[in-house]
Motif scaffolding. Sequence first.
Motif, mmCIF file in Angstrom:
data_model
loop_
_atom_site.group_PDB
_atom_site.id
_atom_site.type_symbol
_atom_site.label_atom_id
_atom_site.label_comp_id
_atom_site.label_asym_id
_atom_site.label_seq_id
_atom_site.Cartn_x
_atom_site.Cartn_y
_atom_site.Cartn_z
ATOM 1 N N ARG A 51 41.425 35.612 33.718
ATOM 2 C CA ARG A 51 42.315 36.309 34.638
ATOM 3 C C ARG A 51 41.792 36.214 36.069
ATOM 4 O O ARG A 51 40.666 36.606 36.342
ATOM 5 N N VAL A 52 42.622 35.689 36.962
ATOM 6 C CA VAL A 52 42.299 35.671 38.392
ATOM 7 C C VAL A 52 43.332 36.529 39.103
ATOM 8 O O VAL A 52 44.526 36.235 39.044
ATOM 9 N N PRO A 53 42.915 37.647 39.745
ATOM 10 C CA PRO A 53 43.874 38.504 40.438
ATOM 11 C C PRO A 53 44.704 37.706 41.437
ATOM 12 O O PRO A 53 44.193 36.825 42.129
ATOM 13 N N GLU A 54 46.004 38.026 41.522
ATOM 14 C CA GLU A 54 46.905 37.283 42.389
ATOM 15 C C GLU A 54 46.442 37.313 43.839
ATOM 16 O O GLU A 54 46.577 36.336 44.568
ATOM 17 N N GLU A 55 45.880 38.469 44.260
ATOM 18 C CA GLU A 55 45.467 38.574 45.658
ATOM 19 C C GLU A 55 44.264 37.689 45.967
ATOM 20 O O GLU A 55 43.951 37.429 47.128
ATOM 21 N N LYS A 56 43.591 37.215 44.928
ATOM 22 C CA LYS A 56 42.422 36.350 45.127
ATOM 23 C C LYS A 56 42.802 34.877 45.147
ATOM 24 O O LYS A 56 41.983 34.027 45.456
ATOM 25 N N ARG A 57 44.048 34.558 44.766
ATOM 26 C CA ARG A 57 44.468 33.167 44.738
ATOM 27 C C ARG A 57 44.750 32.680 46.159
ATOM 28 O O ARG A 57 45.433 33.349 46.937
ATOM 29 N N GLY A 58 44.252 31.507 46.470
ATOM 30 C CA GLY A 58 44.512 30.932 47.779
ATOM 31 C C GLY A 58 45.130 29.560 47.634
ATOM 32 O O GLY A 58 45.548 29.147 46.558
ATOM 33 N N SER A 59 45.188 28.825 48.733
ATOM 34 C CA SER A 59 45.701 27.464 48.685
ATOM 35 C C SER A 59 44.672 26.566 48.017
ATOM 36 O O SER A 59 43.504 26.927 47.853
ATOM 37 N N TYR A 60 45.119 25.367 47.635
ATOM 38 C CA TYR A 60 44.183 24.415 47.030
ATOM 39 C C TYR A 60 43.054 24.092 48.000
ATOM 40 O O TYR A 60 41.893 23.969 47.592
ATOM 41 N N ARG A 61 43.407 23.951 49.281
ATOM 42 C CA ARG A 61 42.380 23.639 50.269
ATOM 43 C C ARG A 61 41.375 24.776 50.372
ATOM 44 O O ARG A 61 40.161 24.543 50.435
ATOM 45 N N ARG A 62 41.888 26.012 50.378
ATOM 46 C CA ARG A 62 40.991 27.160 50.456
ATOM 47 C C ARG A 62 40.094 27.225 49.229
ATOM 48 O O ARG A 62 38.898 27.512 49.338
ATOM 49 N N ASP A 63 40.666 26.976 48.056
ATOM 50 C CA ASP A 63 39.864 27.008 46.832
ATOM 51 C C ASP A 63 38.774 25.938 46.868
ATOM 52 O O ASP A 63 37.646 26.163 46.422
ATOM 53 N N LEU A 64 39.130 24.749 47.377
ATOM 54 C CA LEU A 64 38.155 23.662 47.458
ATOM 55 C C LEU A 64 37.022 24.017 48.402
ATOM 56 O O LEU A 64 35.840 23.841 48.087
ATOM 57 N N VAL A 65 37.365 24.553 49.560
ATOM 58 C CA VAL A 65 36.348 24.956 50.542
ATOM 59 C C VAL A 65 35.506 26.095 49.982
ATOM 60 O O VAL A 65 34.286 26.144 50.175
ATOM 61 N N GLU A 66 36.158 27.012 49.272
ATOM 62 C CA GLU A 66 35.440 28.133 48.681
ATOM 63 C C GLU A 66 34.406 27.647 47.668
ATOM 64 O O GLU A 66 33.302 28.201 47.568
ATOM 65 N N GLY A 67 34.763 26.597 46.920
ATOM 66 C CA GLY A 67 33.809 26.023 45.974
ATOM 67 C C GLY A 67 32.603 25.428 46.666
ATOM 68 O O GLY A 67 31.463 25.615 46.227
ATOM 69 N N MET A 68 32.845 24.733 47.788
ATOM 70 C CA MET A 68 31.735 24.162 48.551
ATOM 71 C C MET A 68 30.847 25.260 49.117
ATOM 72 O O MET A 68 29.621 25.151 49.099
ATOM 73 N N ARG A 69 31.467 26.315 49.618
ATOM 74 C CA ARG A 69 30.680 27.430 50.164
ATOM 75 C C ARG A 69 29.881 28.128 49.063
ATOM 76 O O ARG A 69 28.749 28.563 49.295
ATOM 77 N N TYR A 70 30.487 28.233 47.904
ATOM 78 C CA TYR A 70 29.796 28.879 46.784
ATOM 79 C C TYR A 70 28.531 28.104 46.423
ATOM 80 O O TYR A 70 27.461 28.684 46.229
ATOM 81 N N ILE A 71 28.648 26.778 46.358
ATOM 82 C CA ILE A 71 27.482 25.946 46.051
ATOM 83 C C ILE A 71 26.448 26.058 47.169
ATOM 84 O O ILE A 71 25.248 26.185 46.927
ATOM 85 N N GLY A 72 26.930 26.024 48.430
ATOM 86 C CA GLY A 72 26.013 26.105 49.561
ATOM 87 C C GLY A 72 25.259 27.417 49.641
ATOM 88 O O GLY A 72 24.116 27.455 50.111
ATOM 89 N N SER A 73 25.876 28.493 49.148
ATOM 90 C CA SER A 73 25.235 29.804 49.223
ATOM 91 C C SER A 73 24.424 30.145 47.981
ATOM 92 O O SER A 73 23.746 31.170 47.948
ATOM 93 N N ASN A 74 24.492 29.298 46.967
ATOM 94 C CA ASN A 74 23.771 29.550 45.719
ATOM 95 C C ASN A 74 22.598 28.576 45.621
ATOM 96 O O ASN A 74 22.791 27.398 45.311
ATOM 97 N N PRO A 75 21.361 29.032 45.884
ATOM 98 C CA PRO A 75 20.227 28.101 45.933
ATOM 99 C C PRO A 75 19.954 27.405 44.605
ATOM 100 O O PRO A 75 19.519 26.250 44.593
ATOM 101 N N VAL A 76 20.196 28.079 43.493
ATOM 102 C CA VAL A 76 19.947 27.457 42.194
ATOM 103 C C VAL A 76 20.905 26.295 41.960
ATOM 104 O O VAL A 76 20.497 25.179 41.607
ATOM 105 N N ILE A 77 22.211 26.527 42.182
ATOM 106 C CA ILE A 77 23.205 25.481 41.968
ATOM 107 C C ILE A 77 22.995 24.324 42.938
ATOM 108 O O ILE A 77 23.047 23.150 42.553
#
Length: 434
Positions: free
Chosen positions: A203-229
Motif C-alpha cells: 500500500r502506497v498512500p495516494e498523497e505520497k504518489r508523485g510523477s514518474y520523474r519525481r519517483d525516479l529522482v526520489e530513488g536516486m536521492r534515497y540511494i545517495g542518502s543511504n550510506p549502506v546502499i
Amino acid sequence: MSAHLEDNSSAPPDRWTKNAVLFLAGQTASLFGSMIVQFAVMWYITLDTRSGMALGLFMLAAFGPQGVMSIFGGVLADRLDRKKLIIAADAMIATTTLLLAVLMSVGLTDLWLILTAVAIRSVGAGVQMPTVQALIPQIVPQEHLMRINGIFQTINSTMALLAPAAGAAIYASAGIIAAFYLDVITAIIGIGFLLFVSVPALRVPEEKRGSYRRDLVEGMRYIGSNPVIRWLLVILAVFFLLSQAPAMVISPLLIAESFGTEPWMLAVMQMLLSIGTMLGGFLVATLFAKRSRIGLLLGSAYAVATFTVALGLSPNLWVYYLFTFLFGLAIPAFSAPFMTLIQQTVEPGMLGRVFSYVSIAMTLSTPAGVIIFGPLADITSLQGLLVGSGIALVVVLTLATALPSGRAAIKTAHTNPVANEPETPSPTDAWGRD
C-alpha cells in the motif's frame, strides 16, 4: 515514499514456503526458455552472417535496452502491482518471440527484424529483473531471504549450465523456430505458476504518489542518502568490472594461447565454472544461510580477487581448471548476501527503484569491462591482465573498507538487526491474496 504490506495475519504461517516454491519454479521455467532463445539467436546470427559487426549489434540489442529500461522498470515496480507487472513483462517477451517465430516461418529472416525482436525482449527483461528481486521480500520472511537468494543463485547457475547444451540440441535438431516456440511454452508455465502465488498488497498512500520523474529522482536521492546502499552499489560495480569482465574476455583467450585450441578445453572451463557456482549457491542456501551478510560478501570478494590472480599464475591447464572452479564457487557468496542486504535494508516502497540501479550496475559494468579489457588483451600479456585485475580488486576493496564511509557502512550492516539476523517477526509472516 513510504509503503507498507497489508496485514493478513489470519493466513497460515507456513504459506510463504508454498509461495516461494511456486515463484521459484515459475521463474526457473521462464528463465530457462529465455536463455535458450538468447543462445539460439546468437548462434543463428553467427552462422548466418559470419560477421563480427552483426554479433556486436546482437549484444547491443540484447543488453542495451535492458540497462536503460531498468531505470524505469524500478519505478514501475514501486508504483504498480509487482506480480501483475512480472506477468505483463513475461507475456510481452513471449508474444514478441511468438511473432518472430511466425514471421521467420514465412521466410522473413532479415537481421533488422531479429534484432528488433531481441531489443523488445531486452526491454521486457529490464522491467522483469528489478521487479522479481523487489517482489521476493514480499513473499519471503526476512530471516529466510539469504536461503532463498542462495537457492535462486543455484537455479541461475544450473540454467547457465543446461541452457547452452539444450539450446544447441534444439537448434541442431529442429532449428531456431523450435527454440522460439519452447520459450513461449516456458513463459506460459512461468505465468501459470505465478498466478497461484499469494502476494501481500503493498500500500502506497495516494498523497505520497508523485510523477514518474519525481519517483525516479526520489530513488536516486534515497540511494545517495543511504550510506549502506550507496557503498554496496559501488562495491558491486567495481566487483563486476574487475572480476567478471576480465574472466569473461581473458579466460577463453588465455586457454587458446597457452594451453591449446581444442574445443573441449573451453567447454570444460565453462562447465567447471557453472558447477562451482551451483555448489556455491547451495552452500549459501544451507551452511552459510545464517552467517553475517556483510562478512560473507567481503570474504567472497577477496576470494574472487585471489582466484583471479591465481588464474593468471596457473602453470598448466589443470591448475587453471581448479581455480576456475573455485572462482565460480565464491561468486554466490557475494551475490546472494548482496541481494539479501538490499532486500532487508531498503524500505518496501523503494525496492523496485533501488533494484533498478542494481540491475544497471550489473548490466553495464560487465560490458564496460569488456570494452576496457578487450583491446588490452590484444596488446599485453593475458596472464598479466588477470593478475593485475585481481590485485586492483584487492586494493579497491581494502581502500573501500578503510575509508570512513566504508567503515560506517560495514558497522551499520553489522549492527542493524534487519540487515543481519532479524530480531522481530517479518511483516511477510502475514499473508493475503492480492
